[in-house]
Design an enzyme around this catalytic site. Structure first.
Site, mmCIF file in Angstrom:
data_model
loop_
_atom_site.group_PDB
_atom_site.id
_atom_site.type_symbol
_atom_site.label_atom_id
_atom_site.label_comp_id
_atom_site.label_asym_id
_atom_site.label_seq_id
_atom_site.Cartn_x
_atom_site.Cartn_y
_atom_site.Cartn_z
ATOM 1 N N GLY A 16 29.372 -19.379 -49.059
ATOM 2 C CA GLY A 16 28.234 -18.499 -49.505
ATOM 3 C C GLY A 16 26.909 -19.186 -50.174
ATOM 4 O O GLY A 16 26.044 -18.974 -51.034
ATOM 5 N N SER A 17 26.769 -20.619 -49.659
ATOM 6 C CA SER A 17 25.682 -21.419 -50.249
ATOM 7 C C SER A 17 24.125 -20.751 -49.733
ATOM 8 O O SER A 17 23.269 -20.755 -50.641
ATOM 9 C CB SER A 17 25.759 -22.940 -49.939
ATOM 10 N N ILE A 100 32.104 -11.795 -34.802
ATOM 11 C CA ILE A 100 31.257 -11.481 -33.526
ATOM 12 C C ILE A 100 31.273 -10.066 -33.855
ATOM 13 O O ILE A 100 32.196 -9.138 -34.028
ATOM 14 C CB ILE A 100 32.091 -11.758 -32.378
ATOM 15 N N HIS A 117 21.621 -20.121 -38.089
ATOM 16 C CA HIS A 117 22.837 -20.894 -37.064
ATOM 17 C C HIS A 117 22.511 -22.518 -37.238
ATOM 18 O O HIS A 117 21.183 -22.700 -37.239
ATOM 19 C CB HIS A 117 22.472 -20.530 -35.903
ATOM 20 N N THR A 149 20.751 -10.513 -31.844
ATOM 21 C CA THR A 149 20.842 -9.392 -30.590
ATOM 22 C C THR A 149 22.355 -9.488 -30.305
ATOM 23 O O THR A 149 23.122 -10.217 -30.690
ATOM 24 C CB THR A 149 20.086 -9.929 -29.453
ATOM 25 N N LEU A 152 25.530 -13.699 -28.430
ATOM 26 C CA LEU A 152 25.895 -14.658 -29.759
ATOM 27 C C LEU A 152 24.899 -15.778 -29.759
ATOM 28 O O LEU A 152 24.471 -16.469 -28.691
ATOM 29 C CB LEU A 152 27.227 -15.160 -29.475
ATOM 30 N N ASP A 153 24.124 -15.747 -30.937
ATOM 31 C CA ASP A 153 23.247 -16.974 -31.291
ATOM 32 C C ASP A 153 21.943 -16.857 -30.489
ATOM 33 O O ASP A 153 21.522 -18.040 -30.040
ATOM 34 C CB ASP A 153 23.895 -18.370 -31.284
ATOM 35 N N GLN A 181 18.522 -28.110 -45.552
ATOM 36 C CA GLN A 181 17.139 -27.586 -44.877
ATOM 37 C C GLN A 181 17.531 -26.102 -44.820
ATOM 38 O O GLN A 181 16.411 -25.210 -44.936
ATOM 39 C CB GLN A 181 17.068 -28.096 -43.873
ATOM 40 N N GLU A 182 18.850 -25.500 -44.424
ATOM 41 C CA GLU A 182 18.968 -24.114 -44.220
ATOM 42 C C GLU A 182 18.610 -23.384 -45.489
ATOM 43 O O GLU A 182 18.079 -22.298 -45.616
ATOM 44 C CB GLU A 182 20.376 -23.963 -44.147
#
Ligand code: GRF
Length: 197
Positions: A16-17, A100, A117, A149, A152-153, A181-182
């Protein structure tokens, strides 16, 4: 006329960062007052997810919906949708939510479901992105914020961050560099999206 509050629901499965970075940015930048937006709930599909305590420490209510209690993916997603919709969300944020999602679930939140991602999409969809980037000889790696969407990814890219891949990198050291960076791009991309929702 007062605008309707833009409620944000965050889904997690683990540390959960990214969730914590988003809540902290929303609190420190006063999204409540400036954007009329607030994080109203954090939901985990894993009862023991580390991030739950983090969310509670930041003053955000948490809920657990254990996927193991459901006979099918569709049944779990339907129950999750009911739980989320009780919060009347403007935006649903996936932050390390390791499931998923069914096409019905994704369609229900079309345009208001986002993910981060850990690769420079469209490269390296799926798992083990950092190891695969190193093995492929990439000199840069990074992270992508995108709309979700059914594929996936995939989905419209909202933001990306690029970091170098160093000769001495392991998947772990590269992941740590990308994660820094995320924590910067996810809150900023969400802030920009909230302004047009
Ligand atoms: C992040 O690397 C994110 O890009 C990916 O899962 C990881 C979650 O980390 N989707 P955390 O739970 O936010 O710390």
């Amino acid at each position: 006329m007062t605008e309707k509050m833009k409620n944000i629901v965050i889904l997690i499965s683990g540390a959960g960062s990214n969730m914590a970075a988003l809540i902290k940015t929303a609190q420190e930048d006063n999204w409540d007052g400036l954007l009329g937006a607030r994080v109203v709930a954090v939901i985990s599909n894993k009862p023991g997810a580390e991030g739950m305590a983090l969310a509670q420490a930041l003053g955000v209510p948490t809920q657990v919906l254990d996927h193991k209690g459901f006979a099918s993916r569709a049944a779990f997603d339907a129950a999750l949708q009911t739980l989320i919709d009780a919060h009347q969300p403007a935006l649903v944020v996936l932050a390390g939510f390791m499931r998923i999602l069914t096409p019905d679930f994704v369609a229900h939140y079309a345009g208001r479901l986002v993910n981060i991602h850990p690769s420079l999409l469209p490269a390296f969809t799926g798992l083990n992105t950092h190891r695969r980037a190193i093995e492929a000889g990439c000199t840069v790696a990074g992270a992508t914020v995108h709309k979700v969407t059914a594929a996936l990814d995939h989905g419209d890219i909202l933001a990306q961050a690029v970091v170098p891949v160093l000769p001495c990198d392991s998947a772990e050291t590269l992941a740590a560099r990308v994660l820094v960076q995320e924590h910067l791009i996810y809150p900023q991309a969400i802030k920009a999206l909230l302004q047009v929702l």
